[in-house]
Scaffold this active site. Sequence first.
Site, PDB file in Angstrom:
ATOM      1  N   HIS A  90       0.617  -1.030  -0.101  1.00 44.87           N
ATOM      2  CA  HIS A  90       0.105  -0.152   0.319  1.00 44.87           C
ATOM      3  C   HIS A  90       0.776   1.379  -0.028  1.00 44.87           C
ATOM      4  O   HIS A  90       1.764   1.618   0.649  1.00 44.87           O
ATOM      5  CB  HIS A  90      -0.869   0.176   1.696  1.00 44.87           C
ATOM      6  CG  HIS A  90      -1.647   1.342   1.526  1.00 44.87           C
ATOM      7  ND1 HIS A  90      -1.439   2.331   2.429  1.00 44.87           N
ATOM      8  CD2 HIS A  90      -2.737   1.903   1.159  1.00 44.87           C
ATOM      9  CE1 HIS A  90      -2.370   2.856   2.456  1.00 44.87           C
ATOM     10  NE2 HIS A  90      -3.204   3.287   0.832  1.00 44.87           N
ATOM     11  N   SER A  91       0.568   2.519  -0.982  1.00 41.28           N
ATOM     12  CA  SER A  91       1.372   3.679  -0.942  1.00 41.28           C
ATOM     13  C   SER A  91       2.690   3.061  -1.450  1.00 41.28           C
ATOM     14  O   SER A  91       2.661   2.969  -1.903  1.00 41.28           O
ATOM     15  CB  SER A  91       1.172   4.574   0.118  1.00 41.28           C
ATOM     16  OG  SER A  91       0.827   5.736   0.206  1.00 41.28           O
TER      17      SER A  91
END
Length: 252
Positions: A90-91
């Site tokens: 994520h991210s």
Amino acid sequence: MFGKISGLLALAMAAAAVLPAKAAEKPVSIVLVHGAFVDASGWRAVYDRLTRDGYEVLVVQNPTITLKDDAAVTRRAIAKAKHPVVLVGHSYGGAVITEAGDDPKVRSLVYVAAFAPDVGESVATLAEKPVPGEPQAPLLPPADGFLIVDPTKFAAAFAADVDAGTTAFMANAQNPWGIGAVGGAVTTAAWKSKPSHYLVATEDLMVPPTAQRRMAKRIGATIKELKASHAVMMSQPDEVVAFIESADATPR
């Protein structure tokens, strides 16, 4: 007394009957890699669902000080996995899985509102390309070699669809992001040799959705879009789990 015990046992059995049964163990392990400013607890709802569905799930706790160290921590998690790995980032975790995902145990990559750099690129390289009409992440100036999100703007930018109590805590419990992680250039791009999947969060105010689509297209990913904030794994865990499990089902 025995009647009371029998009654309690009956209640316990009735409660157990309504709990969802855990599925048989899948021959796949899933490794979850968090992004900047938060820790691995953001994956809790996804972890619970994947575990219930029979997956071995390993959750990486990265210090987010340097990309090199975060990739090493992630590789150690991959090494512990019992089965071939679906590696999820994520991210900023997308940069980490790009670097660490060349491990032969990794069979597919899942990017969740994530950065997907090429060799020689860093998150800083990708983030410095503004998208017209879409806001940039509200980061405060670096302090002592670390970045944080402006706490007064954290909720709206990072997790607008997560409850206010949780986002208030997240804003004040940020894990500062090291400049060495932000500017760490990847030395290998695992997406060039692994099947990749990209979940676009269309209401994201941290990583512009247009940039997400551009990166997803560049890496040749299978793409799905959700109307969600940057913290999509917290606000829509069922949809994120379904997307991760679809990566497991991808023919190889």
